[in-house]
Motif scaffolding. Sequence first.
Motif, short mmCIF file in Angstrom:
data_model
loop_
_atom_site.label_atom_id
_atom_site.label_comp_id
_atom_site.label_asym_id
_atom_site.label_seq_id
_atom_site.Cartn_x
_atom_site.Cartn_y
_atom_site.Cartn_z
N LYS A 194 -6.40 16.88 -0.22
CA LYS A 194 -6.36 16.01 -1.40
C LYS A 194 -5.85 14.62 -1.03
CE LYS A 194 -5.67 19.55 -4.98
NZ LYS A 194 -4.77 20.04 -6.04
N LYS A 195 -4.83 14.58 -0.18
CA LYS A 195 -4.26 13.29 0.22
C LYS A 195 -5.27 12.48 1.03
CE LYS A 195 0.29 11.54 1.51
NZ LYS A 195 -0.12 10.21 1.93
N LEU A 196 -6.00 13.16 1.91
CA LEU A 196 -7.00 12.46 2.72
C LEU A 196 -8.09 11.86 1.84
CD1 LEU A 196 -7.33 14.93 5.73
CD2 LEU A 196 -6.25 12.67 5.74
N VAL A 197 -8.52 12.61 0.83
CA VAL A 197 -9.52 12.09 -0.11
C VAL A 197 -8.99 10.85 -0.81
CG1 VAL A 197 -10.78 12.57 -2.24
CG2 VAL A 197 -10.66 14.32 -0.44
N CYS A 198 -7.76 10.93 -1.28
CA CYS A 198 -7.16 9.77 -1.97
C CYS A 198 -7.02 8.58 -1.03
CB CYS A 198 -5.80 10.16 -2.55
SG CYS A 198 -5.91 11.26 -3.96
N ASP A 199 -6.71 8.82 0.24
CA ASP A 199 -6.57 7.72 1.19
C ASP A 199 -7.90 7.00 1.43
OD1 ASP A 199 -3.87 8.00 1.47
OD2 ASP A 199 -3.95 9.09 3.37
N VAL A 200 -9.02 7.74 1.38
CA VAL A 200 -10.33 7.09 1.50
C VAL A 200 -10.55 6.13 0.34
CG1 VAL A 200 -12.81 7.47 1.47
CG2 VAL A 200 -11.34 8.95 2.87
N TRP A 201 -10.22 6.58 -0.86
CA TRP A 201 -10.35 5.71 -2.04
C TRP A 201 -9.35 4.56 -1.99
CZ3 TRP A 201 -14.02 6.05 -5.91
CH2 TRP A 201 -14.86 7.17 -5.85
N LEU A 202 -8.16 4.82 -1.45
CA LEU A 202 -7.17 3.75 -1.32
C LEU A 202 -7.68 2.69 -0.36
CD1 LEU A 202 -4.17 3.03 -2.17
CD2 LEU A 202 -3.50 3.98 0.03
N ARG A 221 -4.07 1.05 -9.47
CA ARG A 221 -4.30 2.44 -9.07
C ARG A 221 -5.75 2.67 -8.64
NH1 ARG A 221 -0.01 5.53 -10.43
NH2 ARG A 221 1.45 4.69 -11.97
N ILE A 222 -5.91 3.60 -7.70
CA ILE A 222 -7.25 4.02 -7.32
C ILE A 222 -7.82 4.92 -8.42
CG2 ILE A 222 -6.71 3.88 -4.87
CD1 ILE A 222 -6.55 6.97 -4.87
N LEU A 260 0.84 -1.19 0.00
CA LEU A 260 0.00 0.00 0.00
C LEU A 260 0.88 1.24 0.00
CD1 LEU A 260 -2.68 -1.04 2.66
CD2 LEU A 260 -2.74 -1.36 0.17
N ALA A 261 0.84 2.00 -1.10
CA ALA A 261 1.71 3.17 -1.28
C ALA A 261 0.82 4.42 -1.39
CB ALA A 261 2.57 3.01 -2.53
N PRO A 262 0.61 5.15 -0.31
CA PRO A 262 -0.34 6.27 -0.30
C PRO A 262 0.27 7.58 -0.81
CG PRO A 262 0.51 5.96 1.91
CD PRO A 262 1.15 4.89 1.05
N HIS A 263 0.58 7.59 -2.09
CA HIS A 263 1.16 8.78 -2.71
C HIS A 263 1.19 8.56 -4.22
CE1 HIS A 263 4.58 6.10 -3.08
NE2 HIS A 263 4.60 5.95 -1.77
N TYR A 299 -1.86 5.61 -5.67
CA TYR A 299 -2.72 6.68 -6.16
C TYR A 299 -2.84 6.62 -7.69
CZ TYR A 299 -2.67 9.14 -1.62
OH TYR A 299 -2.82 9.50 -0.31
N HIS A 300 -3.75 7.43 -8.19
CA HIS A 300 -4.03 7.48 -9.63
C HIS A 300 -2.97 8.25 -10.40
CE1 HIS A 300 -5.48 11.00 -7.59
NE2 HIS A 300 -5.72 11.64 -8.72
N GLU A 301 -2.17 9.06 -9.72
CA GLU A 301 -1.18 9.89 -10.38
C GLU A 301 0.19 9.24 -10.35
OE1 GLU A 301 -2.73 14.42 -9.99
OE2 GLU A 301 -1.65 13.67 -8.25
N GLY A 302 1.02 9.61 -11.32
CA GLY A 302 2.38 9.11 -11.36
C GLY A 302 2.67 8.39 -12.67
#
Length: 393
Positions: A72-80, A55-56, A6-9, A40-43
């Motif tokens: 923004k990071k918190l929103v992505c973590d919910v989807w993660l 990716r999420i 799990l890579a939250p970034h 995450y979806h970016e990268g």
Amino acid sequence: MRVLFLAPHPFFVERGTPIAVRQAVRVLCEQGHEVDVLTYHEGEDIGIAGARIMRIRPGFGVRDVPIGFSVKKLVCDVWLAAAAFRQVRREAYDVVHAVEEAVFIGLACRPLRPFKLVYDMDSLMPDQIAEKWPAARALLPPLRWFERYAIRRSDLVLAVCQAIADRAMEAAGPGGVHLLPDVAFDCADSTADVEELRGLFPVGAPLALYVGNLESYQGIDLLLEAFTLLRSHAPCNLAVIGGSPEAVRRYREQVARLGLDDRVRFLGHRPLGALGGYLAQADILCSPRLKGVNTPMKVYTYMSARRAILATDIPSHSQVLDADCAILVKPSAHEMAEGLRHLISDESRRMTLGANAAARAGTHYSPAAFAERLARAYSSIEVPGEGQAPRAN
């Protein structure tokens, strides 16, 4: 073993934690593990033999997730978290390897299936939150309680530096905590275009170099103030690589106000693969960081470059560097200027420090040392007969 990582970034991007994740995933795959990276979806999409990158797909049009904690990071973590729940229900993993705050996602997934939980601890999250949002200092006690809870409930804690390992051992004891420092950037791309740094300055002088982002905690203002104290009686040129376009523009304006136009150049972003070509041109490598306990990855790259290092005497640096391989100074402009003067005037000392730093990096912070540490850590949680469950189709 089968590993859900799990890579939250954003992944992959050329900055510290994603680079460390890439290194860890590569090594796990080389050691025979089967790794699914959920991120995450970016990268940038990169290929790692033996790994699958998933990716999420967050809603709300989230884009350009920044470094550090943010909405923004918190929103992505919910989807993660939602994606992790689906993945753990769908496939059997032996290990969930969770970076930073993703450890809480790993804990939440535990009722779904049995697995070993690895907490990849790259920072002291409560301290970082309090530093970024001073109003959150009142929340430090409960935040630290949650940190201790995560440490105690994890089967293995991988601490990126000694200070973080010490915090983890206070909560869980030494048995489940393994020190896993970063390694130097892989910056040996011989095809990268590298300009001649010394040619950017009107007057020849020893060249100091800083590489990294331009966030306030990095101490760039301190470094510029030190250069105003040097002036002409101790000539030195400074090149700065990294930073967003806005930060670069702001610092160029500051350089003009300080009258340092002839001595300081902010170059902006350069490819990671070109970094070796820039480091090789420098006489002094600077890390004027003001605070923090986790050692920045660039320090290991500085060490490998065989160049003299000037750094602030804070835990981020002092747990890796000492007087044998660097000049460590108090985080003040006067002390930084004195350190620069010393290195400018003593080429022999610069060469000795650079050679000592490279020798230490080769012994303790090489890719081979990293791989050996990670293998030893994983062996502590491996159960005979576990792992190698087939992928679900």
